[in-house]
Design an enzyme around this catalytic site. Structure first.
Site, PDB file in Angstrom:
ATOM      1  N   GLU A 192      41.469  31.521  34.255  1.00  0.00           N
ATOM      2  CA  GLU A 192      40.695  31.735  35.483  1.00  0.00           C
ATOM      3  C   GLU A 192      40.853  30.562  36.439  1.00  0.00           C
ATOM      4  OE1 GLU A 192      39.773  34.741  36.565  1.00  0.00           O
ATOM      5  OE2 GLU A 192      38.348  34.934  34.904  1.00  0.00           O
ATOM      6  N   HIS A 193      41.072  30.885  37.689  1.00  0.00           N
ATOM      7  CA  HIS A 193      41.299  29.890  38.746  1.00  0.00           C
ATOM      8  C   HIS A 193      42.518  29.025  38.428  1.00  0.00           C
ATOM      9  CE1 HIS A 193      38.003  30.635  41.525  1.00  0.00           C
ATOM     10  NE2 HIS A 193      37.316  31.004  40.471  1.00  0.00           N
ATOM     11  N   ASP A 215      45.744  30.794  38.771  1.00  0.00           N
ATOM     12  CA  ASP A 215      46.921  31.477  39.343  1.00  0.00           C
ATOM     13  C   ASP A 215      47.449  30.754  40.572  1.00  0.00           C
ATOM     14  OD1 ASP A 215      44.740  32.382  40.910  1.00  0.00           O
ATOM     15  OD2 ASP A 215      45.443  34.468  41.013  1.00  0.00           O
ATOM     16  N   GLY A 264      32.482  43.832  44.563  1.00  0.00           N
ATOM     17  CA  GLY A 264      31.680  42.644  44.271  1.00  0.00           C
ATOM     18  C   GLY A 264      31.408  42.438  42.792  1.00  0.00           C
ATOM     19  N   ALA A 265      32.106  43.180  41.926  1.00  0.00           N
ATOM     20  CA  ALA A 265      31.863  43.040  40.492  1.00  0.00           C
ATOM     21  C   ALA A 265      32.880  42.106  39.838  1.00  0.00           C
ATOM     22  CB  ALA A 265      31.899  44.410  39.819  1.00  0.00           C
ATOM     23  N   GLY A 266      33.797  41.557  40.632  1.00  0.00           N
ATOM     24  CA  GLY A 266      34.802  40.675  40.047  1.00  0.00           C
ATOM     25  C   GLY A 266      35.889  41.440  39.320  1.00  0.00           C
ATOM     26  N   LEU A 267      36.050  42.718  39.663  1.00  0.00           N
ATOM     27  CA  LEU A 267      37.050  43.551  38.970  1.00  0.00           C
ATOM     28  C   LEU A 267      38.151  43.986  39.933  1.00  0.00           C
ATOM     29  CD1 LEU A 267      34.521  45.654  36.847  1.00  0.00           C
ATOM     30  CD2 LEU A 267      35.792  43.616  36.154  1.00  0.00           C
ATOM     31  N   ASP A 275      45.545  39.199  40.476  1.00  0.00           N
ATOM     32  CA  ASP A 275      44.940  40.533  40.540  1.00  0.00           C
ATOM     33  C   ASP A 275      45.994  41.576  40.909  1.00  0.00           C
ATOM     34  OD1 ASP A 275      42.764  38.939  40.252  1.00  0.00           O
ATOM     35  OD2 ASP A 275      41.993  39.227  42.280  1.00  0.00           O
TER      36      ASP A 275
HETATM   37  C1  GLA Z   1      40.048  36.063  42.320  1.00  0.00           C
HETATM   38  C2  GLA Z   1      41.403  35.896  43.003  1.00  0.00           C
HETATM   39  C3  GLA Z   1      42.496  35.626  41.966  1.00  0.00           C
HETATM   40  C4  GLA Z   1      42.111  34.508  41.012  1.00  0.00           C
HETATM   41  C5  GLA Z   1      40.691  34.715  40.477  1.00  0.00           C
HETATM   42  C6  GLA Z   1      40.214  33.542  39.665  1.00  0.00           C
HETATM   43  O1  GLA Z   1      40.031  37.218  41.548  1.00  0.00           O
HETATM   44  O2  GLA Z   1      41.716  37.034  43.745  1.00  0.00           O
HETATM   45  O3  GLA Z   1      43.702  35.351  42.619  1.00  0.00           O
HETATM   46  O4  GLA Z   1      42.257  33.260  41.616  1.00  0.00           O
HETATM   47  O5  GLA Z   1      39.757  34.940  41.519  1.00  0.00           O
HETATM   48  O6  GLA Z   1      40.950  33.412  38.500  1.00  0.00           O
END
Ligand code: GLA
Length: 381
Positions: A34-35, A37, A123-126, A173
């Protein structure tokens, strides 16, 4: 009615004829990485069973007409090159941005009618926005008679996000959605976009649970984290944090915030490699520990979690015990968590969480169960 049927019906209601085709793009959940890419790191996302459908039909002229079925059949009429990105950002930004990005890559389809519907909550992070962009890209390519390379589609979707939505996101993503395979995690090296499908054991499950805190990446926190990482890389004299080492970071004269961002990134990249090894060794205990460590790092070093998400992660980890683990997933500041555990333990796990967690927005626990090994089966998100 399935998403595809609903989108088809919406198209017929809007345009009075059957669509020429219906494209689909999934959402994604990130298992770990996570964070990293946008720091040229390694990530391990999984395409999920909910996503976006785009019904499309060729039309005379040059107008791209879109009806957004989830926004009260709101409409957009757009001609390529006609308008700069507008603010505030809304669904139109993605449609127009993606149309421009596909056209810039030589995919031309003249006039186009689109109807868009989604099952992936915003907004669910998906990755609802990347899913929307890739669905439009697939519809666009089909209308233009092309079968685009997944990388090109992903890069087009990323450029729509950068240039039309103002989010300086990485490529995880879009690649997960464009190049992923159901039931498999996608090991993506963001330095060169090489990929490997990692099969998840069939007797495991990935459970995605909503925290009830809706997030948006446009509010600046995301771009600020990216800037912190760029500052760290610059101070360390490397082209990206992928090229940094723990020794380099500890020896450098960095302020604590920047040092912690860099620490997170390089340790998270190592955790991602270790997670692939754990999956391939069917080591759920080892994977669970990596997920827990990853969450702690996002909370304490990268500072992208929020209390409601931390509580949910703690409750989930307590309910799972040693046989798996849970962490926040996606950009942070709310959204969903992802838990990996034995498929047969899922009912007891969900019953336990339903008893202990009450969502900040007062809603019932909402979750999605992704079966692994290819037989994806979503429920109730
Ligand atoms: C969001 C961004 C991705 C990635 C994530 C964190 O989903 O769109 O590119 O940086 O946050 O891992």
């Amino acid at each position: 009615m399935s998403l595809i049927e609903r989108t088809r019906a919406g198209y017929v209601a809007a345009y009075g004829r059957e669509p020429d085709g219906i494209a689909f793009a999934p959402g994604r959940v990130n298992l770990i990485g996570e964070h990293v890419d946008y720091n040229e790191g390694l990530v391990l996302p999984l395409p999920i069973s909910i996503g976006t459908a785009a019904a499309w039909g060729r039309a005379a002229g040059q107008v791209i007409e879109t009806v957004a079925l989830d926004f009260g059949a709101d409409r957009d009429r757009y001609i390529l090159g006609a308008a700069p990105p507008h603010h505030p950002v809304d669904w139109r930004s993605y449609v127009r941005g993606m149309a421009e990005a596909m056209a810039a890559r030589g995919a031309n389809c003249g006039g186009l009618n689109l109807a868009i519907g989604g099952s992936n909550p915003r907004g669910a992070g998906l990755s609802s926005s990347a899913s929307l962009c890739v669905a439009i890209g697939r519809a666009w390519a089909a209308a233009a008679g092309l079968a685009p390379d997944p990388r090109e589609l992903a890069l087009a979707a990323q450029s729509a996000e950068h240039n039309w939505a103002g989010v300086n996101c990485g490529i995880m993503d879009q690649m997960a959605i464009a190049a992923g395979k159901p039931g498999h995690a996608l090991l993506l090296d963001c330095r060169d976009l090489t990929t490997r499908h990692v099969a998840l054991p069939e007797d495991w499950a990935v459970v995605i649970i909503q925290s009830g805190v809706t997030r948006g990446l446009v509010d600046g926190h995301y771009n600020a984290r990216r800037q912190d990482c760029e500052r760290a890389a610059q101070a360390l004299g490397v082209s990206s944090l992928r090229a940094a080492s723990s020794d380099l970071i500890e020896a450098a004269n960095l302020d604590l915030r920047i040092r912690n961002r860099a620490r997170h990134v390089i340790r998270e990249i190592a955790r991602t490699e270790a997670a692939v090894a754990a999956i391939e060794a069917r080591d759920l205990v080892g994977l669970g520990q990596l997920l827990r460590d990853g969450h702690a790092s996002l909370r304490d070093l990268f500072e992208v979690s929020v209390p409601a998400v931390d509580r949910l992660v703690d409750l989930a980890n307590a309910a799972i015990g040693a046989g798996g683990g849970a962490r926040m997933t996606g950009g942070g500041f709310g959204g969903a968590i992802a838990a990996v555990l034995e498929a047969q333990a899922v009912p007891a796990f969900l019953a336990n969480l339903t008893d202990t967690f009450s969502a900040p927005d007062g809603r019932q626990l909402t979750y999605l169960i992704e079966r692994t090994g290819g037989a994806a089966a979503g429920a109730r998100l």
